[in-house]
Design a protein around this motif. Structure first.
Motif, PDB file in Angstrom:
ATOM      1  N   UNK A   1      32.309   3.878  -0.085  1.00  0.00           N
ATOM      2  CA  UNK A   1      32.061   5.408   0.043  1.00  0.00           C
ATOM      3  C   UNK A   1      31.217   5.678   1.263  1.00  0.00           C
ATOM      4  N   UNK A   2      31.076   6.946   1.707  1.00  0.00           N
ATOM      5  CA  UNK A   2      30.055   6.618   2.926  1.00  0.00           C
ATOM      6  C   UNK A   2      29.181   8.290   3.056  1.00  0.00           C
ATOM      7  N   UNK A   3      29.408   8.652   1.868  1.00  0.00           N
ATOM      8  CA  UNK A   3      28.797   9.648   1.403  1.00  0.00           C
ATOM      9  C   UNK A   3      27.902   9.588   0.567  1.00  0.00           C
ATOM     10  N   UNK A   4      28.086   8.212   0.130  1.00  0.00           N
ATOM     11  CA  UNK A   4      26.656   8.634  -1.420  1.00  0.00           C
ATOM     12  C   UNK A   4      26.118   7.204  -0.134  1.00  0.00           C
TER      13      UNK A   4
ATOM     14  N   UNK B   1      19.946   6.526  -8.050  1.00  0.00           N
ATOM     15  CA  UNK B   1      19.610   6.670 -10.031  1.00  0.00           C
ATOM     16  C   UNK B   1      20.730   6.346 -10.456  1.00  0.00           C
TER      17      UNK B   1
ATOM     18  N   UNK C   1      23.411   4.771 -12.758  1.00  0.00           N
ATOM     19  CA  UNK C   1      24.581   5.568 -12.906  1.00  0.00           C
ATOM     20  C   UNK C   1      24.700   4.633 -13.452  1.00  0.00           C
ATOM     21  N   UNK C   2      25.276   6.216 -14.388  1.00  0.00           N
ATOM     22  CA  UNK C   2      26.279   5.986 -15.981  1.00  0.00           C
ATOM     23  C   UNK C   2      27.450   5.120 -16.097  1.00  0.00           C
TER      24      UNK C   2
ATOM     25  N   UNK D   1      34.887   0.078  -7.487  1.00  0.00           N
ATOM     26  CA  UNK D   1      34.933   1.512  -6.854  1.00  0.00           C
ATOM     27  C   UNK D   1      33.461   2.238  -7.183  1.00  0.00           C
ATOM     28  N   UNK D   2      33.941   2.679  -8.814  1.00  0.00           N
ATOM     29  CA  UNK D   2      32.388   3.418  -9.286  1.00  0.00           C
ATOM     30  C   UNK D   2      31.459   2.494  -9.221  1.00  0.00           C
ATOM     31  N   UNK D   3      31.837   1.170  -8.980  1.00  0.00           N
ATOM     32  CA  UNK D   3      30.066   0.457  -9.473  1.00  0.00           C
ATOM     33  C   UNK D   3      30.095   0.256  -8.488  1.00  0.00           C
TER      34      UNK D   3
ATOM     35  N   UNK E   1      30.231   3.000  -5.231  1.00  0.00           N
ATOM     36  CA  UNK E   1      29.853   4.256  -4.482  1.00  0.00           C
ATOM     37  C   UNK E   1      28.927   4.674  -5.309  1.00  0.00           C
ATOM     38  N   UNK E   2      27.635   4.224  -6.173  1.00  0.00           N
ATOM     39  CA  UNK E   2      26.445   5.404  -6.895  1.00  0.00           C
ATOM     40  C   UNK E   2      25.297   5.616  -5.472  1.00  0.00           C
ATOM     41  N   UNK E   3      25.758   5.220  -4.788  1.00  0.00           N
ATOM     42  CA  UNK E   3      24.413   4.905  -3.528  1.00  0.00           C
ATOM     43  C   UNK E   3      24.175   3.942  -3.152  1.00  0.00           C
TER      44      UNK E   3
END
Lengths: 433, 433
Positions: free
Chosen positions: A167-170, A179, A181-182, A255-257, A259-261
């Motif tokens: 993920x580029x945006x984060x 933060x 993540x949840x 994926x979500x593991x 791309x949060x930061x």
């Protein structure tokens, strides 16, 4: 074309700067000269160069004709500068080195210096695409063993520089807190997953590779030319939620593991600056296969790896409250990569995928073979079963709120001045309600 | 806040346009009004609206005060327009519908119309990040059975809207040919892989979801608010090299098998235009688990799916030489998605990942349960074992050089004018030497 292991007067260890703090600076002596995007207090972002404890406003220098290449230097990102051919970038480096070493230039240049502590650092580029690889073979073995005990290293590993899109945006610069993540996680003995804050937050020690000139869609990059497409390097902390990762990653990958930061060090350590620190790629064990021809190059084998020392530091909130120094969690060389960064670039473009100036590639976690060099808590704590002890008496299987993780890198070679990457640092904030 | 299933006078099937070709147009009657970025011959890219066989230069209309929102309309991409709140976008839609239906406006507006056949279409937005999902459950079953015969649908599938990051830089508008990619593939009975052109090139029929207003890093999107973050839809052909995919995809997911080229239809069919075509999410089988609370919303269940018909057409070079019509390979409804697009958006942001205006999400391949609705050749040819016959007598297990694939979509609902997506089309060029 000057090849990437060529040194010149900018690498001379005897060269000094009239900027006093540059002499013997751990990260930014005059032999480094990394590019970044910074804001002096209350001002707009602009391109600068780190020198000792100061930042040179390169945009202002270009405006005043002290250096050429003003079009690329007038943007609030480094994309246009990175797009320049390696030889042009090298010419710019020599000009900047001359400005900062020649005492006759001090009067003209000094007004464009800012104290780094008074400036805000930004992302150095607009990152079009971010891809992360998995070339730290000891990490791949360590993690593979935890996720697939009977099958840690898959059959493709020694043929394919395994990678995936991130993920580029984060992606955020050093210093910006993340933060907790949840997400969804399922305990091995539970019937169904739950949604909530991760209980297994981890860091990953990686190098980031900044793409310079790109390639057209449909046109691969030959391995011998790959170095000319690399603008520079940074440190990359690929924060990971291990519990989310275990539950979500099949069949399409993390994926979500992840791309949060992601945190990067904000200075681009140029390929030119690292010329003296190129080393031979470690020999493959005798029973390992040869790379396929599109990934094989004698020059790359001889000069394609980097002589870098990497380290990770942790402070907890309690450690900071007690004024304790950061605890070093691990340290090791960057040579524990099964593929060179040039092989990563060539593989990425081998199907015609177009890389663009300012794209970021991560190497994947770089671990040394032994515990002292493991590049993540997942490895250091053996999947959480063997927590570490901190100097306060606290323990950590995974990261706690308030923990701050700092990555560092130093390049060293006999006969040259060591240069550092600056810090890649971020603190963990509690999950949102 | 107007919810996404609310219709207004712009959806009135009795409304007609003074643009003659709009009446009864298969894709672009006045009830559609999709946004795109186009260049009239020899001119710079600008924002336009498709109406019949014409394109309205919306930037010029804004310049002349015929519509408001000129700041967002003056860019060569739609990112700023997509970032507008859904209610503001709806107001703009009503203004455009009025311009193109009111005969009194014809004299003022007509100078800003261009024949679509004389214009070049561009990507509608600067795509920051592209993520692809896997919510076509019949496709997941079909493909899963081929890659993992004993375990087609993994245990996470009915809890997690499975997705992964894709490549933004290689997304291209309809009409741009793709080059057959080279890459690593290993035959099941071979000892080592080889590098060369893919022998198993495939298309994938997907919907693309354009993100409108984004969310801040660290701040999830509640399921009830997800629709307000969707600007519109397009068709997406996720070209895939199945032989590369089988060899590279473990453990981190598809990478070079997918990122060499993706084709999208260039018109953004807005969420507002699709209001009449919202349908209930198909009921889950009784033994399927309920979605976790963060993905559950009664409104989404009642109105969150789309009443679309999807179809795929093929022509070979020989078919075109003989003047044959395209062969329809498959057709089926878009309702064969296990998760709604709102659930995809909420899941993507559930860990705080920041979505940005102009980001693109793919649904993953949408297949119907039976063969006539399979959304890829991998499924239609049973992994290559049952080639299709073309009208020329040619056969296809996978795609050949010169083949052209076209995706189409039409939205239909009782009492409303059908609207189409325009075509998503590209032809395959031979691999480079």
């Amino acid at each position: 074309m000057t090849r990437w292991w060529t040194t010149d007067e900018t690498h001379d260890p005897a060269r000094t700067s009239w900027v006093a703090s540059a002499q013997g600076h751990a990260d930014f002596p005059i032999q480094n000269l990394p590019y970044g995007v910074f804001s002096p207090a209350g001002c707009q972002p602009r391109i600068g160069v780190a020198i000792g404890d100061m930042i040179l406003d390169l945009a202002a220098c270009a405006d005043e004709g002290l250096v050429a290449q003003d079009a690329a230097l007038s943007h609030p990102t480094l994309n246009a500068l990175m797009a320049l051919p390696a030889d042009t970038r090298r010419t710019l480096r020599r000009a900047i080195s001359a400005l900062l070493s020649d005492p006759a230039m001090q009067a003209a240049v000094e007004p464009h210096l800012h104290a780094a502590r008074d400036c805000t650092m930004h992302l150095p580029a607009r990152i079009g695409d971010y891809s992360d690889f998995y070339v730290g073979i000891h990490h791949a073995n360590n993690i593979g063993r935890q996720f697939r005990p009977d099958n840690p290293l898959l059959p493709n590993y020694k043929y394919v520089p395994i990678g995936y899109h991130g993920r580029a945006s984060s992606i955020r610069p050093s210093g910006e807190a993340l933060v907790r993540p949840c997400g969804q996680r399922k305990a091995p003995d539970a019937n169904i997953p739950v949604y909530g804050p991760t209980a297994r937050l981890d860091y990953e020690l990686e190098l980031g590779v900044w793409i310079g000139p790109g390639n057209d869609l449909g046109t691969p990059i030959a391995i011998h030319d790959a170095a000319d497409h690399i603008a520079g390097f940074c440190l990359l902390n690929d924060w990971s939620a291990r519990d989310f990762q275990a539950w979500e990653y099949q069949p399409l990958g993390p994926f979500l593991a992840k791309n949060f930061h992601s945190t990067i060090s904000p200075w681009i350590i140029t390929a030119e600056a690292l010329a003296p620190f190129r080393i031979a790629q470690p020999a493959r064990p005798g029973d390992d296969p040869e790379p396929l021809p599109y990934l094989a190059d004698a020059d790359d084998q001889a000069h394609g790896a980097l002589g870098l020392s990497l380290s990770v530091y942790l402070t907890s909130a309690a450690m900071r409250a007690e004024g304790m120094a950061p605890m070093r969690l691990s340290h090791g060389p960057a040579s524990n990569m099964y593929w060179t960064v040039q092989q990563i670039v060539t593989h990425h473009a081998s199907n015609g995928c177009n890389l663009m100036p300012g794209d970021l590639l991560g190497t994947g976690t770089i671990s040394a073979p032994l515990r002292e060099g493991f590049g993540s808590l997942m490895e250091l704590s053996a999947g959480g079963r063997e927590p570490l002890s901190l100097p306060t008496g606290e323990t950590r299987a995974f990261l706690a709120d308030g923990d701050e993780v700092t990555l560092r890198a130093v390049a060293r070679a006999d006969g040259f001045m060591p240069i550092g990457f600056g810090e890649c640092r971020a603190q963990i904030l509690p999950a949102r309600e």
